[in-house]
Design a protein around this motif. Structure first.
Motif, PDB file in Angstrom:
ATOM      1  N   ILE A   1       0.820  -1.207   0.000  1.00 51.49           N
ATOM      2  CA  ILE A   1       0.000   0.000   0.000  1.00 51.49           C
ATOM      3  C   ILE A   1       0.851   1.253   0.000  1.00 51.49           C
ATOM      4  N   THR A   2       1.858   1.280   0.865  1.00 51.17           N
ATOM      5  CA  THR A   2       2.607   2.516   1.101  1.00 51.17           C
ATOM      6  C   THR A   2       3.994   2.531   0.475  1.00 51.17           C
ATOM      7  N   GLY A   3       4.497   1.373   0.059  1.00 51.87           N
ATOM      8  CA  GLY A   3       5.856   1.314  -0.463  1.00 51.87           C
ATOM      9  C   GLY A   3       6.911   1.209   0.624  1.00 51.87           C
ATOM     10  N   GLU A   4       6.487   1.256   1.913  1.00 51.49           N
ATOM     11  CA  GLU A   4       7.446   1.130   3.021  1.00 51.49           C
ATOM     12  C   GLU A   4       7.966  -0.306   3.101  1.00 51.49           C
ATOM     13  N   SER A   5       9.267  -0.452   3.196  1.00 46.13           N
ATOM     14  CA  SER A   5       9.836  -1.800   3.289  1.00 46.13           C
ATOM     15  C   SER A   5       9.919  -2.288   4.734  1.00 46.13           C
ATOM     16  N   VAL A   6       9.907  -1.357   5.700  1.00 43.80           N
ATOM     17  CA  VAL A   6      10.035  -1.727   7.117  1.00 43.80           C
ATOM     18  C   VAL A   6       8.652  -2.021   7.693  1.00 43.80           C
ATOM     19  N   PRO A   7       8.432  -3.224   8.270  1.00 47.47           N
ATOM     20  CA  PRO A   7       7.128  -3.556   8.866  1.00 47.47           C
ATOM     21  C   PRO A   7       6.763  -2.587   9.996  1.00 47.47           C
ATOM     22  N   VAL A   8       5.454  -2.384  10.175  1.00 48.53           N
ATOM     23  CA  VAL A   8       4.935  -1.433  11.172  1.00 48.53           C
ATOM     24  C   VAL A   8       4.244  -2.213  12.285  1.00 48.53           C
ATOM     25  N   ILE A   9       4.485  -1.816  13.543  1.00 52.02           N
ATOM     26  CA  ILE A   9       3.831  -2.472  14.683  1.00 52.02           C
ATOM     27  C   ILE A   9       2.353  -2.088  14.703  1.00 52.02           C
ATOM     28  N   LYS A  10       1.495  -3.083  14.890  1.00 52.74           N
ATOM     29  CA  LYS A  10       0.055  -2.848  14.978  1.00 52.74           C
ATOM     30  C   LYS A  10      -0.469  -3.443  16.281  1.00 52.74           C
ATOM     31  N   GLN A  11      -1.242  -2.624  16.995  1.00 50.04           N
ATOM     32  CA  GLN A  11      -1.873  -3.085  18.234  1.00 50.04           C
ATOM     33  C   GLN A  11      -3.279  -2.504  18.316  1.00 50.04           C
ATOM     34  N   THR A  12      -3.944  -2.693  19.443  1.00 50.79           N
ATOM     35  CA  THR A  12      -5.347  -2.300  19.594  1.00 50.79           C
ATOM     36  C   THR A  12      -5.591  -0.863  19.126  1.00 50.79           C
ATOM     37  N   ASN A  13      -6.652  -0.690  18.325  1.00 50.10           N
ATOM     38  CA  ASN A  13      -7.124   0.590  17.780  1.00 50.10           C
ATOM     39  C   ASN A  13      -6.305   1.110  16.597  1.00 50.10           C
TER      40      ASN A  13
END
Length: 702
Positions: free
Chosen positions: A248-260
């Motif tokens: 979606i964004t082209g970012e190669s570094v994974p993003v942390i996802k948590q509640t909300n």
């Protein structure tokens, strides 16, 4: 007035720009259809009215074009090279041509067996072309197939069977290679369509079921295991994981996802399990919008493409006139009729407009597809071309050059007080405050994992700050003026505060039990990449960078000096930014404006190219801007400028290749050296050069 409902279909076997134009005309002629449009780049048909699948198939029968429902998703079939229809036809034609060449070499070109073999090679390799060419001839429509049909039939009539067979074979090979190249160019879009999974596991009414994404409703709970793709847009209900959002964004570094936290369809869940509450239907997800906008972008013709389309309308009849004059005038002056009729036929072949017609769209399709894979959404060829001409870039400050939220940048403590102890008690007070700067102190405390201490007897004093009791101490946090009322501030403290304010920072003080305890400087920090981006823009030829901001002039000047920005205009309201863009655009100068897509909407609309930061998750940015940087990553800006300029250069090169090779071949008519072989090589060579040159745009990276 009711809105006209348009029907859309995906197209298969749409191999050339001429075929797309012809199919569009055929569909428009159907009795119950109006305003038909074929998007060649995205292989889509759109029309108002009614038409059955059979009628549409009949309209595309001349080139084997098939129509499938827009929602139908099926895996792309990998057809082996020698099983492709166009390649089989070329191979059979080649075998008969080889047999004919062997026979003619041994027994002479007038040998009946050799002529029959050449005729079979012509029929096998050119049947579909002849059928379409003759139909066009009856309607007095002159396209590539018409010109080739006249030339090959004419060559056969004057006894040039070998030449006609070779031309048919080379034309068939050219068509096969063009089809292959266009499919390569379209892969960037077809890969987007396949990013999101077609089904997902959800929990509905305490039951766990697997459903197609079309049947998933808002409010359903999506169950996502490690290693699975997320099928729908939503918010994390429970769980903790890292998500790769590159699609979606082209970012190669994974993003942390948590509640909300927000997650997007088509992104990859990596480590933990997530439960996601669905917030959008499948047709409204971010990836669906991106695909729709990219496909529409490919349908929108760039200025150079509109020029080429207009030019081609006059170019083809002009070639026919030149061919006729070539065949008639020299014989009337005493030259040999057969020789010059042959030359006229060669002019028809070399004059095929295919390379010229495809010179711009294939470059636009490739560039927009590449940009989409890199996280940059370009909403049309016109914006891609405009971006290539940009010399001035105007930036909004907050959220564009800066992070868009306040952070603690400096902590100065009084003698005997530890920095973390002061931050801990101050954050305890500010946790109960609603002031934006208070959040910065709380975030700084949480970043250091400091213990939360309950605050009692909290009071918020408008225009001053906040005060409360923390572990038996009376703690006041707020403006320096208020701190000066509570206790005496030394000259050194005032000097330190003044120095930080000069840098554009907001300074707060803390007083504990009536004694000065320390200073806190808070600022909207500059993005780490901002200075590097400004430098890169200047390196690639941007003449002027401008900051347009509603912020305090002193703060704006400090940030501009830090980043190396040429011009600063501060204290602006949205309408003032609009006026500034108009001033910068005077004298037909092209100006790009980059902002958040909401507050800067008037300026974005007035600029030659409006660029929105953070298109992912921001519907307003996707809708209002000409270009959206999906990852909220400023470093995508130099890449976009570079891609746009390279695309402009590629289009110019393509037109030079297409026209130059044909002019060179046509000049051979003067000494009478032009042959059908040279003519078809010139046409095929120009087309292949154009397509292969355009495909190089796929390799441009950030």
């Amino acid at each position: 007035m009711a809105e006209t409902i348009r029907t859309e279909y995906r197209l298969e076997n749409l191999s050339c720009a001429n075929c797309a134009m012809k199919f569009e005309k055929n569909v428009s002629r159907l009795p119950n259809v109006e305003a038909a449009t074929v998007n060649f780049g995205a292989s889509k048909l759109s029309f108002a009215g009614n038409a059955s699948i059979d009628e549409l198939l009949a309209a595309g029968a001349f080139d084997g074009i098939r129509v499938v429902p827009i929602s139908q998703r099926k895996p792309t079939e990998k057809v082996p090279f020698f099983k492709r229809r166009e390649n089989i036809v070329s191979l059979i034609s080649l075998l008969f041509l080889a047999a004919g060449l062997f026979t003619s070499t041994k027994y002479g070109e007038t040998n009946i067996a050799a002529i029959i073999l050449f005729a079979i090679a012509i029929v096998v390799g050119g049947t579909s072309m002849f059928i379409d060419g003759l139909k066009n001839l009856v309607r007095l429509e002159f396209d590539m197939n018409t010109l080739m049909t006249i030339a090959i039939i004419g060559a056969a009539i004057i006894g040039e069977w070998r030449e006609a067979a070779v031309v048919v074979l080379l034309f068939a090979i050219s068509e096969a290679l063009e089809s292959y190249s266009m499919n390569k160019a379209r892969q960037s879009i077809s890969s987007l369509v396949d990013i999101a999974p077609p089904s997902a596991t959800i929990r509905r009414n305490d039951k766990i079921v697997e459903l197609p994404t079309e049947e998933i409703r808002i409010g359903d709970v999506l169950l996502v295991k490690p290693g699975q793709k997320i099928a729908m847009d939503g918010t994390v209900r429970s769980g903790y994981s890292t998500v790769n959002q590159a699609a979606i964004t082209g970012e190669s570094v994974p993003v942390i996802k948590q509640t909300n936290d927000t997650v997007f369809a088509g992104t990859m869940n990596e480590e933990g399990s997530l439960e996601v509450t669905v917030t959008k239907l499948v047709e409204d997800t971010t990836i669906a919008k991106i695909i729709h906008l990219v496909e529409d972008a490919q349908a929108e013709k760039a200025p150079s493409q509109k020029f080429i389309d207009k030019f081609a309308k006059y170019y083809t009849p002009a070639i026919i006139v030149i061919a006729a004059l070539t065949a008639i005038i020299p014989p009337l002056l005493g030259a040999d009729w057969q020789t010059w009729i042959y030359q006229g036929l060669a002019v028809l072949v070399v004059g095929c407009p295919c390379a010229l017609v495809v010179s711009t769209p294939v470059a636009i399709v490739t560039a927009i597809g590449n940009a989409a894979r890199q996280g940059v959404l370009i909403k049309g060829g016109i914006h891609l071309e405009e971006m290539g001409h940009i010399k001035t870039v105007a930036f909004d400050k907050t959220g564009t050059l800066t992070k868009g939220y306040p952070e603690v940048t400096n902590i100065i403590t009084a003698a005997g007080i530890k920095e973390e102890e002061l931050l801990q008690v101050v954050a305890s007070v500010e946790r109960l405050s609603q002031h934006p700067l208070a959040r910065a102190l709380v975030n700084a405390s949480e970043a250091r994992s400091l213990r939360v201490i309950p605050a009692l007897n909290f009071q918020s004093l408008t225009g001053k700050g906040a005060i409360a009791d923390v572990e038996g101490q009376n703690v006041a946090v707020g403006s320096l003026r208020w701190m000066g009322e509570l206790t005496e501030l030394s000259a050194e403290v005032k000097t330190q505060a003044g120095a930080m304010q000069t840098e554009g920072k907001s300074v707060m003080g803390a007083v504990i039990d009536g004694t000065f305890a320390g200073l806190f400087a808070v600022a909207d920090p500059v993005r780490n990449e901002s200075k590097r981006v400004i430098e890169r823009l200047k390196e690639i030829g941007i003449d002027k960078t401008v900051m347009l901001t509603g912020d305090d002039p002193k703060t704006a000047q400090a940030i501009a000096a830090q980043l190396g920005i040429d011009d600063v205009r501060a204290g602006l309201m949205p309408e003032d930014k609009l006026i500034a863009i108009r001033e910068l655009s005077e004298g037909k100068k092209r100006v790009a404006m980059i902002g958040d897509g909401i507050n800067d909407a008037p300026a974005l609309a007035a600029a030659s190219v409006g660029i929105a930061m953070g298109g992912a998750g921001t519907d307003a940015a996707l809708e209002t801007a000409d270009i959206a940087l999906m990852a909220d990553d400023l470093e995508q800006l130099p890449y976009t400028v570079k891609l746009s300029r390279k695309t402009l250069r590629t289009i110019k090169e393509n037109i030079m290749f297409a026209v130059g090779l044909k002019i060179a071949a046509l000049l051979l008519v003067i000494p009478g050296w032009l042959t059908l072989w040279i003519a078809i090589f010139a046409d095929m060579g120009a087309t292949l050069l154009v397509v292969l040159n355009s495909l190089r745009l796929m390799k441009i990276q950030k």
